[in-house]
Design a protein around this motif. Structure first.
Motif, short mmCIF file in Angstrom:
data_model
loop_
_atom_site.label_atom_id
_atom_site.label_comp_id
_atom_site.label_asym_id
_atom_site.label_seq_id
_atom_site.Cartn_x
_atom_site.Cartn_y
_atom_site.Cartn_z
N PRO A 94 -3.81 -3.23 18.12
CA PRO A 94 -2.46 -3.75 17.86
C PRO A 94 -1.73 -2.84 16.88
CG PRO A 94 -4.14 -5.45 17.55
CD PRO A 94 -4.86 -4.16 17.68
N VAL A 95 -0.47 -2.58 17.15
CA VAL A 95 0.31 -1.72 16.26
C VAL A 95 1.50 -2.52 15.74
CG1 VAL A 95 1.47 -0.71 18.27
CG2 VAL A 95 1.61 0.42 16.06
N GLY A 96 1.49 -2.74 14.42
CA GLY A 96 2.56 -3.50 13.78
C GLY A 96 3.24 -2.67 12.71
N PRO A 97 4.05 -3.31 11.87
CA PRO A 97 4.83 -2.59 10.87
C PRO A 97 4.01 -1.73 9.91
CG PRO A 97 5.65 -4.83 11.11
CD PRO A 97 4.39 -4.74 11.91
N ALA A 98 2.74 -2.09 9.69
CA ALA A 98 1.91 -1.30 8.77
C ALA A 98 1.76 0.14 9.26
CB ALA A 98 0.53 -1.94 8.62
N TYR A 99 1.97 0.35 10.54
CA TYR A 99 1.82 1.69 11.10
C TYR A 99 3.04 2.57 10.82
CZ TYR A 99 -2.41 0.52 13.70
OH TYR A 99 -3.70 0.16 14.03
N TYR A 100 4.22 1.96 10.70
CA TYR A 100 5.42 2.79 10.65
C TYR A 100 6.43 2.40 9.56
CZ TYR A 100 6.76 -1.15 13.66
OH TYR A 100 6.95 -2.40 14.18
N ASP A 101 6.28 1.26 8.94
CA ASP A 101 7.23 0.81 7.91
C ASP A 101 6.69 1.23 6.55
OD1 ASP A 101 8.89 -0.47 6.15
OD2 ASP A 101 8.94 -2.36 7.26
N ILE A 102 7.38 2.13 5.87
CA ILE A 102 6.89 2.65 4.60
C ILE A 102 6.86 1.56 3.54
CG2 ILE A 102 9.04 3.41 3.55
CD1 ILE A 102 5.71 5.37 3.78
N LYS A 103 7.67 0.51 3.68
CA LYS A 103 7.60 -0.61 2.75
C LYS A 103 6.23 -1.29 2.81
CE LYS A 103 12.59 -1.56 2.96
NZ LYS A 103 13.62 -2.54 3.38
N GLU A 104 5.67 -1.34 4.00
CA GLU A 104 4.32 -1.92 4.15
C GLU A 104 3.29 -1.04 3.45
OE1 GLU A 104 3.11 -4.63 5.93
OE2 GLU A 104 5.09 -5.40 6.47
N LYS A 105 3.49 0.27 3.51
CA LYS A 105 2.57 1.19 2.83
C LYS A 105 2.61 0.96 1.31
CE LYS A 105 0.77 4.29 4.54
NZ LYS A 105 -0.55 4.30 5.20
N ILE A 106 3.82 0.86 0.76
CA ILE A 106 3.97 0.66 -0.68
C ILE A 106 3.36 -0.69 -1.08
CG2 ILE A 106 5.62 0.37 -2.55
CD1 ILE A 106 5.42 3.24 -1.61
N ALA A 107 3.58 -1.72 -0.27
CA ALA A 107 3.01 -3.04 -0.58
C ALA A 107 1.48 -2.99 -0.56
CB ALA A 107 3.52 -4.07 0.43
N PHE A 108 0.93 -2.27 0.40
CA PHE A 108 -0.53 -2.09 0.47
C PHE A 108 -1.03 -1.36 -0.77
CE2 PHE A 108 -3.92 0.95 1.46
CZ PHE A 108 -4.93 0.11 1.90
N MET A 109 -0.32 -0.31 -1.19
CA MET A 109 -0.70 0.44 -2.38
C MET A 109 -0.69 -0.48 -3.61
SD MET A 109 1.52 3.90 -1.63
CE MET A 109 1.28 4.59 -3.28
N ASP A 110 0.36 -1.27 -3.75
CA ASP A 110 0.46 -2.16 -4.91
C ASP A 110 -0.66 -3.19 -4.92
OD1 ASP A 110 2.74 -0.82 -5.70
OD2 ASP A 110 4.13 -2.30 -4.84
N ALA A 111 -0.96 -3.74 -3.74
CA ALA A 111 -2.00 -4.77 -3.66
C ALA A 111 -3.39 -4.23 -4.00
CB ALA A 111 -2.01 -5.38 -2.26
N HIS A 112 -3.61 -2.91 -3.77
CA HIS A 112 -4.93 -2.33 -3.98
C HIS A 112 -4.96 -1.34 -5.14
CE1 HIS A 112 -5.19 -3.95 0.12
NE2 HIS A 112 -6.46 -4.12 -0.15
N LYS A 113 -3.94 -1.45 -6.01
CA LYS A 113 -3.89 -0.66 -7.25
C LYS A 113 -3.97 0.85 -6.99
CE LYS A 113 -5.77 -4.35 -10.15
NZ LYS A 113 -5.63 -5.41 -9.11
N ILE A 114 -3.24 1.29 -5.97
CA ILE A 114 -3.15 2.71 -5.64
C ILE A 114 -1.82 3.24 -6.15
CG2 ILE A 114 -3.01 4.38 -3.74
CD1 ILE A 114 -4.75 2.33 -2.12
N ASP A 115 -1.87 4.26 -6.99
CA ASP A 115 -0.66 4.79 -7.62
C ASP A 115 0.07 5.80 -6.75
OD1 ASP A 115 -0.89 3.56 -10.39
OD2 ASP A 115 -2.84 4.56 -10.22
N ILE A 116 -0.69 6.66 -6.05
CA ILE A 116 -0.11 7.73 -5.25
C ILE A 116 -0.79 7.76 -3.89
CG2 ILE A 116 0.31 10.22 -5.08
CD1 ILE A 116 -0.05 10.37 -8.12
N SER A 117 -0.03 7.97 -2.84
CA SER A 117 -0.59 8.18 -1.50
C SER A 117 -0.09 9.52 -0.95
CB SER A 117 -0.19 7.06 -0.54
OG SER A 117 -0.94 5.88 -0.79
N VAL A 118 -1.00 10.26 -0.34
CA VAL A 118 -0.64 11.49 0.37
C VAL A 118 -0.67 11.14 1.85
CG1 VAL A 118 -1.11 13.94 0.67
CG2 VAL A 118 -1.77 12.81 -1.46
N ILE A 119 0.51 10.82 2.40
CA ILE A 119 0.58 10.29 3.76
C ILE A 119 0.50 11.42 4.78
CG2 ILE A 119 1.87 8.22 3.12
CD1 ILE A 119 4.44 9.62 3.98
N SER A 120 -0.02 11.08 5.95
CA SER A 120 -0.11 12.06 7.04
C SER A 120 0.06 11.35 8.37
CB SER A 120 -1.46 12.80 7.01
OG SER A 120 -2.55 11.88 7.06
#
Length: 375
Positions: free
Chosen positions: A61-87
């Motif tokens: 299944p492909v949802g917003p987590a795959y393409y919405d950068i807001k979902e990426k930032i929310a994931f980072m915040d929830a898991h205490k990740i300060d920086i992501s190097v996206i690819s």
């Protein structure tokens, strides 16, 4: 924890890339399957489009987590990740025609750089994608252009290279350009192993066999071919980050080295290489390359696997990763990802008593190697 936590293995499918996948009818593509036509599925692996498979076993299944950068930032915040190097995730741009690849690479790399710039300063950086099906000149030009984009810190590449593997001599100009520009290569599997190796009942086991075994072995084979062909002898400063802790390379490095040392064909080939008036070229050992040219992510989900990675390349060459948005929770209502928690636990179990080593793996190594700045 004083050092920022950095995720070096985290993927995004930008909207332009999703549009491209949705426009296609052959692998790779995104589409819906009956009876559930309310959600799309991403088909990226060979064999996933087999109509005999249940729809829930075709892709994922492909949802917003795959393409919405807001979902990426929310994931980072929830898991205490300060920086992501996206690819960009597999299959990158490998499937495009030569005419399409160059413009697509520029468009998508510019989008990735813009996404990093538009968010909170210092939270996002990126690895670019190369137009490997285009001419060498186009690829080399994109490497030089990527170096000028402020948030780019390297490139992501699959194991097929230009189509014939990473030991293909035709890749030498590209390796030379990457070495000259000092861009890290994030090497990631995609094709796995031939489906036949898993046996006639492989379809009963979902994605477990190709992901748990096929991906790591694909990486191991690809990097071993690079070693055997002398890529790091010709390009001694080429730096590569291997996904999934290098597959099985840390565990099998000794066996690979022993087999090389006992292979009469390779010994004769090495003796006959180079200038007849000079001594035969001395091959660099697997261990030497692992400790000087290879970085490993910590996406291995166990203390034992992580210890092997650290022993092979050194604690200063291992970096935290999540593989987001893949391997999400399956239970409804779960907010913490088991895959991420398992990686955190493995790091603390392997080096937790040595705080400086733990901070290095969790973020310090990536900040040093990639030149990251955290606001």
């Amino acid at each position: 924890m004083t050092t920022p936590v950095v995720d070096v293995h985290t993927h995004v499918y930008p909207p332009a890339y999703m549009d491209l996948l949705r426009s296609r009818s052959s692998v790779p593509y995104v589409r819906t399957f009956p009876p559930d036509t309310s959600s799309s599925r991403l088909i990226i692996l060979p064999g996933e489009d087999d109509p005999s498979r249940p729809s829930t076993a075709r892709g994922r299944p492909v949802g917003p987590a795959y393409y919405d950068i807001k979902e990426k930032i929310a994931f980072m915040d929830a898991h205490k990740i300060d920086i992501s190097v996206i690819s960009l995730a597999n299959p990158w741009l490998d499937f495009l025609s030569a005419d399409e690849a160059g413009p697509a690479a520029q468009r998508i790399n510019d989008d990735m750089n813009a996404v990093c710039a538009q968010n909170a300063p210092g939270r996002l950086y990126a690895f670019g994608a190369l137009p490997l099906s285009a001419s060498t000149e186009v690829v080399v030009a994109e490497i030089a252009r990527l170096k000028q984009l402020p948030y780019m810190r390297g490139i992501i590449m699959g194991t097929s290279g230009l189509g014939s593997g990473l030991d293909d001599p035709a890749l030498d100009p590209i390796y030379a350009a990457l070495q000259a520009q000092r861009l890290l290569v994030f090497l990631h599997p995609h094709y796995g192993l031939p489906v036949s190796v898993y046996g006639p009942r492989a379809g009963d086991y979902g994605h477990v066999l190709p992901l748990a075994l096929g991906f790591p072995l694909e990486t191991t084979v690809a990097v071993t071919r690079m070693l055997l062909s002398g890529v790091w002898d010709r390009f001694p400063d080429l730096q590569v980050l291997l996904a999934h802790s290098g597959g099985t390379l840390p565990f099998l490095a000794g066996r690979i080295e022993s087999c090389i040392a006992h292979d009469a064909h390779l010994m004769k080939k090495q003796a006959n290489s180079g200038d007849a008036n000079k001594a035969p070229r001395r091959r660099r050992s697997v261990w030497d390359v692992l400790s000087k040219n290879v970085y490993l992510d910590a996406v291995v989900y166990s203390e034992i696997g992580l210890r092997a990675a650290i022993e092979a390349s050194g604690a200063d060459r291992v970096m935290f990763g999540t593989d987001h948005p893949f391997f999400p929770p399956l239970e409804e209502g779960e907010t913490e990802w088991l895959s991420v928690r398992t990686n955190y636990q493995a790091i603390h179990a392997a080096v937790g008593r040595e705080q400086d080593l733990a901070e290095g793996v969790l973020g310090g190594n990536a900040i040093r190697v990639l030149g990251l700045k955290h606001a």
